[in-house]
Design an enzyme around this catalytic site. Structure first.
Site, PDB file in Angstrom:
ATOM      1  N   GLY A   1      86.250  21.755 -26.993  1.00 25.24           N
ATOM      2  CA  GLY A   1      85.090  21.868 -27.860  1.00 25.24           C
ATOM      3  C   GLY A   1      84.477  20.507 -28.153  1.00 25.24           C
ATOM      4  O   GLY A   1      84.508  19.589 -27.331  1.00 25.24           O
ATOM      5  N   SER A   2      83.953  20.373 -29.343  1.00 30.76           N
ATOM      6  CA  SER A   2      83.201  19.160 -29.683  1.00 30.76           C
ATOM      7  C   SER A   2      84.063  17.914 -29.813  1.00 30.76           C
ATOM      8  O   SER A   2      83.527  16.802 -29.887  1.00 30.76           O
ATOM      9  CB  SER A   2      82.427  19.378 -30.986  1.00 30.76           C
ATOM     10  N   THR A   3      85.394  18.056 -29.850  1.00 29.44           N
ATOM     11  CA  THR A   3      86.234  16.845 -29.861  1.00 29.44           C
ATOM     12  C   THR A   3      86.013  16.037 -28.580  1.00 29.44           C
ATOM     13  O   THR A   3      86.262  14.825 -28.558  1.00 29.44           O
ATOM     14  CB  THR A   3      87.724  17.204 -29.985  1.00 29.44           C
ATOM     15  N   PHE A   4      85.531  16.693 -27.521  1.00 29.13           N
ATOM     16  CA  PHE A   4      85.296  16.022 -26.250  1.00 29.13           C
ATOM     17  C   PHE A   4      84.076  15.105 -26.303  1.00 29.13           C
ATOM     18  O   PHE A   4      83.932  14.204 -25.471  1.00 29.13           O
ATOM     19  CB  PHE A   4      85.105  17.078 -25.152  1.00 29.13           C
ATOM     20  N   LYS A   5      83.201  15.315 -27.282  1.00 26.91           N
ATOM     21  CA  LYS A   5      81.969  14.529 -27.346  1.00 26.91           C
ATOM     22  C   LYS A   5      82.234  13.041 -27.542  1.00 26.91           C
ATOM     23  O   LYS A   5      81.433  12.201 -27.109  1.00 26.91           O
ATOM     24  CB  LYS A   5      81.074  15.065 -28.469  1.00 26.91           C
TER      25      LYS A   5
END
Length: 660
Positions: free
Chosen positions: A328-332
């Protein structure tokens, strides 16, 4: 011939001769008869008795080595356990014996008798019927043992996990050695029935923890009772393993999962990993649901085993290293760092977010329908703007993004050393060709850029990658143990910090990403406010991993969405921002939002860490309850009750946002 006086020869009396001969014949007849009786009539029975009243060698099991936390506190030790065994050749009236044992132990006599195999590898080999007798059972057996030929009790070392299910998946479990393991070179010297480490640290450090068995030569009587000890070789205990684990952080992490997550979902599943961003030390590792490894210390009973293996929530699975999900957005954070590193953007590059991103004739929505307007990398991380990362990810390209992710440990095992660790997936065109035999479509890069699509990580991988990003690019091998010691504390082996690879990141680029992640926690509009720790600069990123397409749940209230369709919740964090020491990854399966489900767990761990290091003061102990005052007289019925005062806000309280 001349004879001297007094030497006249006496005549021989025939009666005496016959008497002497008769006596001799009788004596020899008695000897011959007895010999015939012993050799032919009673020979088999006497031979068996002679063998039974003989010297036997009794194996003495060695205690397994202790497992300690980094401060020397015991996590796994050994305790004495009394067991019961029978030697089938020594039994007198087996049915009666098993019936008596059934009454004494409160067990099924038929099951006890069935535990004795029809065919065994050797004579006079004891068969173990019970492993861990209670004091009452032991007393009852000992009182009646004089009448139970072939029955014996003994004491053996038994593994004891001091805090039950604490760190169960990391510690692992024991079990009887399998036939296929006995055939391997690594298990030379083991024999059937030996208990070995089958998973986790118990298996990883089996050679060090095992110890060396001893033995004694004893004389037993016809009933199999020991009547004398001839000699004894004492067993050598296993070595001591000192872990990198911090028992205080482990307790805090498990309590946080149980107190924050379980009340909302009694069947909650998830994992927590905390590592030292400077050394790679695994400070805490939690997997939920859990099990009690004490159940495996001896022979696990059939009911317990069936319950664990048939449980749909799979409590034996270590979700910290075996489960892999889209980040999810932790990859951003990695997309931002890669784009800065490759020069695709700088700290001031601005992207306009109208609420959607058009690519290849398709609209990719931002979580904020009205859009974020003009955003740079700082605002994009703080607000988790999807359109910014769609745009940047496409410009960066999947090849450069995949290479950067691989350099931070994504898409490959971490090197932890525990069995069955999942590798995760850092997708690339080459990976897709090998996996599916298909080419990479440009639109797939859009989904990967926000941690969806083919992206898969484990909680351990995410913690390792955030530690590498926070420390400036050093990818550390997670360290489970600090050293191996003898039972007397002598140092036998040390495990140094190991840098697997190093990505030369520009300090100002790292600072830009870390400050953006700090804004997620500390600035208005950030999604990680519930991870704040007073007095410490915390950086982090929430994440929501889709389980099904939005069309399937769109318009439904969260409470009405079936659990299996709810999004997964992530939160990855590190602190302090100015010089990161600890990185934490929290994953809650079907937890919906990282901000509300995962961030508070991270906050508890960080709070405890900095209390231990002395950076912040621990909370004051609770005051003892005041003595109850006498009840006040009832107010008149016409007087309305006073409104209760609002509860004070917690220090870690924050605002739940629609995103993540």
């Amino acid at each position: 011939m001349v004879r001297s006086l007094g030497q006249e020869r006496q005549p021989i009396q025939p009666g005496r001769v016959r008497l002497a001969i008769g006596v001799l014949v009788l004596v020899f007849a008695l000897f011959a008869g007895r010999l015939f009786q012993l050799q032919l009539i009673e020979g088999d029975d006497l031979r068996r008795r002679a063998e039974q009243n003989s010297v036997r060698t009794v194996r003495i099991e060695a205690p397994r080595g202790e497992i300690l936390d980094r401060d020397g506190r015991p996590i796994a030790t050994t305790r004495p356990a009394f067991g019961l065994e029978v030697v089938p050749e020594d039994l007198r009236g087996g049915d009666v014996t098993f019936a008596a044992l059934g009454q004494l132990l409160g067990a099924d006599p038929v099951a006890l008798a069935a535990a004795v195999p029809a065919r065994r590898s050797g004579r006079f080999k004891p068969v173990r019927l019970a492993d861990d007798l209670t004091s009452d059972q032991l007393a009852r057996v000992e009182v009646h043992r004089y009448a139970l030929a072939g029955v014996a009790t003994d004491v053996r070392p038994r593994r004891h996990y001091v805090e039950g299910s604490l760190a169960a998946h990391l510690l692992g479990s024991l079990g009887e050695i399998r036939g296929d393991q006995l055939e391997r070179e690594a298990y030379q010297g083991y024999r059937p029935g030996d208990v070995i480490g089958q998973s986790g640290l118990e298996a990883h450090f089996e050679p060090q923890l095992r110890g060396q068995a001893g033995g004694r030569n004893v004389v037993v009587d016809v009933a199999g009772r020991v009547v004398d000890v001839l000699d004894e070789v004492r067993p050598l205990p296993g070595q001591r393993v000192v872990l990198a684990l911090d028992l205080d952080l482990q307790r805090t992490a498990e309590q946080a999962m149980d107190e924050i997550v379980l009340p909302n979902d009694p069947h909650a599943k998830g994992a927590v990993v905390a590592i030292d961003a400077r050394t790679g030390d695994v400070l805490a590792m939690v997997s939920r649901p859990a099990f009690d490894p004490n159940d495996f210390a001896g022979r696990v009973d059939a009911a317990t085993w069936k319950g664990l293996t048939s449980d749909p929530w799979v409590p034996l699975q270590n979700r910290a290293i075996q489960n892999q999900f889209p980040p999810g957005s932790t990859f951003k954070a990695f997309v931002a760092a890669a784009a800065l590193h490759e020069g695709v953007i700088d700290e001031h590059t601005s992207v306009f977010c109208p609420g959607s991103y058009w690519y290849g004739g398709r609209a990719y929505r931002c979580w904020k329908r009205g859009g974020h307007g003009n955003v740079n990398v700082h605002i994009a991380l703080r607000s988790s703007c999807d359109v910014f990362f769609y745009t940047v990810g496409v410009k960066l390209g999947i090849d450069r993004l995949a290479e950067f992710g691989n350099r931070l440990g994504l898409g490959r095992p971490s090197g932890l050393g525990l069995a069955h660790e999942a590798a995760g997936v850092m997708p690339s065109p080459e990976w897709k060709r090998k996996r599916f035999g298909e080419r990479w479509y440009p639109g797939e890069t859009v989904s990967v850029s926000i941690g969806q699509g083919y992206d898969l990580v484990t909680p351990l991988q995410l913690a390792v990658a955030y530690a590498a990003l926070a420390n400036g690019g050093k990818l550390l091998r997670p360290r489970l143990a600090l050293r191996i010691e003898s039972r007397d504390g002598e140092l036998l082996e040390e495990f140094p910090t190991e840098v697997r690879s190093e990505l030369e990141l520009t300090p100002r680029h790292v600072e830009a990403v870390l400050r953006g992640l700090e804004a997620v926690v500390s600035e208005p509009g950030g999604t990680g406010g519930r991870s704040r720790v007073a007095g410490v600069r915390v950086g982090g990123k929430t994440g929501t991993s889709q389980v099904v397409s939005l069309k399937r749940t769109e318009g439904m209230a969260e409470a009405d969405i079936p659990v299996r369709y709810r999004d997964h919740a992530w939160f990855a964090s590190f602190a302090p921002v100015e010089a990161p020491e600890i990185a934490v990854a929290v994953f809650i399966e079907h937890g919906l939002h990282g901000s509300s489900a995962a961030a508070p767990v991270s906050q508890r761990i960080l709070q405890r860490y900095f209390e231990k290091t002395g950076r912040i003061a621990p909370p004051p102990p609770p005051e003892p309850p005041a003595e109850a005052a006498p009840p006040a007289p009832a107010a008149p019925a016409a007087t309305p009750p006073a409104e209760p005062e609002p509860a004070p806000l917690r220090a870690d309280a924050g605002v739940a946002h629609a995103v993540d």
